[in-house]
Each structure stands twice: as structure tokens, then as C-alpha cells.
Design an enzyme around this catalytic site. Structure first.
Site, PDB file in Angstrom:
ATOM      1  N   LYS A 263       0.829  -1.198   0.000  1.00  0.00           N
ATOM      2  CA  LYS A 263       0.000   0.000   0.000  1.00  0.00           C
ATOM      3  C   LYS A 263       0.868   1.254   0.000  1.00  0.00           C
ATOM      4  O   LYS A 263       2.038   1.206   0.391  1.00  0.00           O
ATOM      5  CB  LYS A 263      -0.886   0.024   1.254  1.00  0.00           C
ATOM      6  N   ARG A 337     -10.387 -11.568   1.660  1.00  0.00           N
ATOM      7  CA  ARG A 337     -11.271 -12.598   1.115  1.00  0.00           C
ATOM      8  C   ARG A 337     -10.614 -13.976   1.133  1.00  0.00           C
ATOM      9  O   ARG A 337     -11.305 -14.990   1.163  1.00  0.00           O
ATOM     10  CB  ARG A 337     -11.697 -12.197  -0.299  1.00  0.00           C
TER      11      ARG A 337
END
Length: 519
Positions: A263, A337
Site C-alpha cells: 500500500k 477474502r
């Protein structure tokens, strides 16, 4: 902080010794002859007080009033939402160091949900994080009394509010802790403390056990960190053993750097909040331990860090999930996920009545719904409606999003059964479509809480949402199950007297009626 509930009219409230007396006045207020009513009537007549939610008038050393300070507070139409809004607008006064004992006096009968909303609003307004500060000033407010016209009638809502405060603050505490003070192991230790509460048991699986379970996607995400993963299993069992549990699955990424797909540096510190889904599950169990509804609930938390390392997963890697389906890792920053899919597969073995996963999953959901509502995805309409209604009742709202099959097209992969991302467009929906591939045969809902789990800026910190939504949902389900409990058969009627004999004199025997039994 302690909360108390008592029947208290305005006339008696004047004698309450406290640091701050809040008089909550709704529109349509009819004043009496007591000192506080007279004061409010004069303020309204002179235009010094408006009754719009949050508008207030502060007074000191009021004659015939024992409180050090009095605030006349407008609460609009008097609904739970308006009362909450008004109290939060007054947060700075509630949080002042000199406010140690607070009395709230309602000038009119309470509407639905008001007692619970008031308790939670006071707790939220006075909350202080102190764990990692060397000289932090703790919460000054030590006692809050709710004075209402009818304490008995307000008791159920009050008790629910107090339990929700315990749950929300447990979730906020663990969400707010820095990642080095909330590692997967420490999160597991926090879960174990909940095992001391009634009906709750906790089991923690380590890396070796998780590998034996075949959770290849979860293990793959955890490989880049030196902190060992933990798979936390909480059970709340307060109903019949044969009653199918409701399963809550919370995303527990205790720090998310993005992994190899790292990130940007700005605001990466906020990625400690990527375990807010897990924290909300802990908070729900904390509240259940207080409320003790007749229901069975299972909490599953896959907890690990997502960091870059020589052992970390790389874009293009293919991993095998617990379900046997293979996944191409197109973006290592779509890791939530991956840990959730294995937990969802594990949930199926309990044959649940419903499965709800909670995750700070996508920035796309923040773009869609901002910080107001959670994103709700569901494969069952009744489940979706129940969660929506619970959110409205809890003032912790969600909004249903689409799950059209066409959204799954972007998850196709040349090298695996699916990819773990489908690009930027519709990102919240495609993430939900990914999870849907692991819930076949189950009633399932997904709450994307990326926008509502925490705040940035001057008020930076966790909110504790959606603990309120989930607890209200579980309480409603417990009530529905109790109403569906089998009815005990009536006692057989006594045989009729023989016709040839004279009728026997009727005694005062009690007659058994139908009796509903809780599961």
C-alpha cells in the site's frame, strides 16, 4: 462506568445531587409546576431554548436544584435517533473532567429504543482510549443515572443498552490497539477471556492445526509475517443442542501492509483497523454474555498479518483453499477474502441456520456508502431483510447491494479456478461474489464495514460498529425461535362420570392451559 435506571419525574430530579443534570425535552413538551419545568417553560417562552435535537441551554447554580450544572437539552421528536444525536452533540460537556456523576432526566415518556440509545450515546461521548498512553487521563464519568417516568417499562431497553456498551467498547479497545499490541496471539488471548462469561467457550487453533484443516488460502496470507496465525473459535450455547447455530465470521488481519502489492505509505497506520470485523465478533460475544438470549452462536476469526517477506505470496501464485478450489493471487492486497473463504468453508460443517461474515473488505464500499451504512450482500432475501431491520433498530444501518451473477465474470482466471480480484469497477460487489463461491448450500450474508468500522482525522478511532446491528439481529432471532418452540400438549381430560350415577360435586381443581416452552 456504572449505569443506573430509576423512576424520576422532573420535580424529584431537582433534588438529585450530581455534577451535571441533563433535562431532555422533546417537542410538544407540557411543563408542570415544579422548578425545572418552570425553568424550561421560561427559556422556551423567551427563545433562549430551542427543542431541535442538540440545541441546549446551560445554567449554573440554579435555585432549588441540587445539581452543580443544569443543561436543558432539546431532543427534537424524541425518537431514539434524535436522542442519540442530541447527546452526541453535547459530547464535550459529558466528557469534561469535572463531570463525574451525570443524571439524565427525560421530561416525557420514552419512545421505542430511547433508553438503549441514551446509554450508548453517553458511553460513546465519554469514551477514552488509554491502553498505550503513559500519562493518559482516564474517562472521568464514573456514574450515569437514567431518570425516566417509568423505570419498569424502560428496563429491557436499558439492559440491552448496557450490554451493548460492554460489547462495543470491547470491540473499540481491540480495534484501537496498535498492531504490535494486538497481534493474532494477543487477539486470541482476548477471545479466551470471553470464555469466562456464561454459555461461552473458546478454542484457538494454531498454524499446524490450520494446515491440517487444509486452509491453504489462510496459510498463504500469513506466510509473510513472523507473527503466527491464529484461528479463533467462539461458541455461545444457550439453546437446545439440536438448534442450528448462527455463525459470525470476522476478518482478523491485525495489520495489512498490502503484502508484495504494498500500500502507499500515507495513512498506512490505519491498517491496524483491518481486524475490525474480528473485533466486532468479539464485541458481540461480550454482549451475549451479558444478555444471555436463548440462541446458539458460533464465532470464527481467522487472524494473521499481511506483510511482505521472502516467504510471502506473490502476484501470480496459485493457492488451494479448504474447499479444494484454486485461487490465483492477482493482488496480495486482496487478502481479506482469502482468509475469509477458508473460514466460510469451515463454517459449513456446523450446518448453520445462517452465516454472516463481517470485514473491512474494500475501499470501493467506502466510495459507495461512505461512513454511514455498512454494505450488505446476501443470497437470501429473508436474511437480508432481518439484518436491515436490525440495523435500523440499532441505529447501526446497512444497505443491500446487488449480487448479479454477471459481476463474477471478472474473477475468471487462466491458471486457477478463480482470481482473487476483478479490478476496480464494482470492487465491493466482485469481492462479495468471490466469497459467494464458498457458501454453497448456506444462507449467507456479507457485511462490508470498511466505511463504518473506524474514523480518520481528528476523531480517529474505531467505532465498534456493527456490534449493535449484529446483537439486535441475534436477539430478534432468539425471540422468533422462542415463539416457534413446540407447544406442550394439554393434560388429558378427566373421564366423564357414568350416566347412572349422580353428578359428582365440582372441585376447585386448576385447569392446565397451553404452555409455551423455550427451546
Amino acid at each position: 462506568m456504572n449505569f443506573d435506571l430509576k423512576t424520576l419525574e422532573l420535580a424529584a430530579a431537582a433534588a438529585e445531587k450530581c455534577d451535571l443534570l441533563l433535562v431532555l425535552i422533546p417537542e410538544g413538551f407540557t411543563p408542570g409546576q415544579d422548578a425545572l419545568s418552570t425553568l424550561a417553560a421560561l427559556a422556551l417562552k423567551n427563545g433562549d431554548l430551542l427543542l431541535k435535537a442538540g440545541k441546549h441551554l446551560q445554567l449554573y447554580q440554579v435555585p432549588a436544584v441540587a445539581a452543580r450544572r443544569v443543561i436543558l437539552l432539546g431532543v427534537g421528536d424524541g425518537t431514539a435517533r434524535a436522542v442519540r444525536q442530541a447527546l452526541l452533540a453535547l459530547g464535550a460537556e459529558i466528557k469534561k473532567p469535572q463531570t463525574k456523576r451525570l443524571v439524565l432526566c427525560f421530561a416525557a415518556a420514552l419512545k421505542a429504543g430511547v433508553a438503549s440509545a441514551a446509554v450508548q450515546a453517553v458511553a460513546e461521548a465519554s469514551y477514552v482510549y488509554t491502553t498505550t498512553k503513559s500519562k493518559a487521563e482516564a474517562r472521568s464519568l464514573s456514574r450515569c443515572v437514567l431518570g425516566v417516568p417509568d423505570a419498569a417499562g424502560a428496563r429491557p431497553g436499558f439492559d440491552c443498552g448496557v450490554a451493548l456498551v460492554a460489547g462495543v467498547e470491547f470491540a473499540r479497545e481491540w480495534s484501537n490497539r496498535p498492531a504490535n499490541h494486538a497481534t493474532p496471539s494477543l487477539l486470541a488471548d482476548a477471545a479466551k477471556t470471553l470464555g469466562r462469561l456464561p454459555h461461552i467457550q473458546c478454542k484457538v487453533h494454531g498454524p499446524a492445526q490450520v494446515r491440517r484443516l487444509g486452509m491453504g488460502a489462510f496459510v498463504a496470507v500469513a506466510r509473510g509475517s513472523e507473527q503466527p496465525l491464529r484461528f479463533i473459535e467462539l461458541r455461545y450455547s444457550a439453546a437446545a443442542k439440536d438448534q442450528a447455530p448462527i455463525v459470525l465470521v470476522g476478518k482478523g488481519i491485525t495489520f495489512d501492509s498490502g503484502g508484495i502489492s504494498i500500500k502507499p505509505a500515507p495513512e498506512m497506520d490505519e491498517m491496524k483497523f483491518d481486524m475490525c470485523g474480528a473485533a466486532s465478533v468479539l464485541g458481540v460475544f461480550r454482549a451475549l454474555g451479558e444478555l444471555q438470549p436463548a440462541i446458539n452462536v458460533l464465532g470464527l476469526i481467522p487472524a494473521c498479518e499481511n506483510l511482505p517477506d521472502g516467504r510471502a505470496i506473490k502476484p501470480g501464485d496459485v493457492v488451494t483453499s479448504m474447499s479444494g478450489q484454486t485461487i490465483e493471487i492477482l493482488n496480495t492486497d486482496a487478502e481479506g477474502r482469502l482468509i475469509l473463504c477458508d473460514a466460510l468453508t469451515y463454517a459449513a460443517r456446523f450446518k448453520p441456520a445462517a452465516v454472516i461474515d463481517i470485514a473491512t473488505l474494500t475501499g470501493a464500499c467506502v466510495v459507495a456508502l461512505a461512513g454511514v451504512r455498512s454494505g450488505l450482500f446476501a443470497n437470501d432475501d429473508d436474511l437480508a431483510v432481518s439484518l436491515y431491520e436490525a440495523g435500523e433498530a440499532a441505529l447501526d444501518p446497512c444497505w443491500r447491494m446487488p449480487l448479479d451473477d454477471d459481476y463474477a465474470d471478472g474473477l475468471k482466471s487462466h491458471f486457477a479456478d478463480m482470481g482473487n480480484t476483478a479490478g476496480r469497477s464494482g470492487g465491493a460487489i466482485t469481492a462479495a461474489k468471490f466469497l459467494q463461491k464458498f457458501v454453497a448450500g448456506m444462507r449467507w450474508a456479507h457485511l462490508d464495514i470498511a466505511g463504518i468500522a473506524y474514523k480518520s482525522g481528528p476523531a480517529k478511532g474505531a467505532t465498534g460498529r456493527p456490534v449493535g446491528l449484529l446483537v439486535h439481529y441475534l436477539l430478534a432471532q432468539a425471540e422468533a425461535m422462542a415463539q416457534q418452540a413446540p407447544v406442550a400438549p394439554a393434560a388429558p381430560a378427566a373421564p366423564a362420570a357414568p350416566a347412572a350415577r349422580p353428578a359428582a360435586k365440582r372441585t376447585g381443581r386448576s385447569q392446565g392451559g397451553l404452555k409455551r416452552t423455550a427451546p
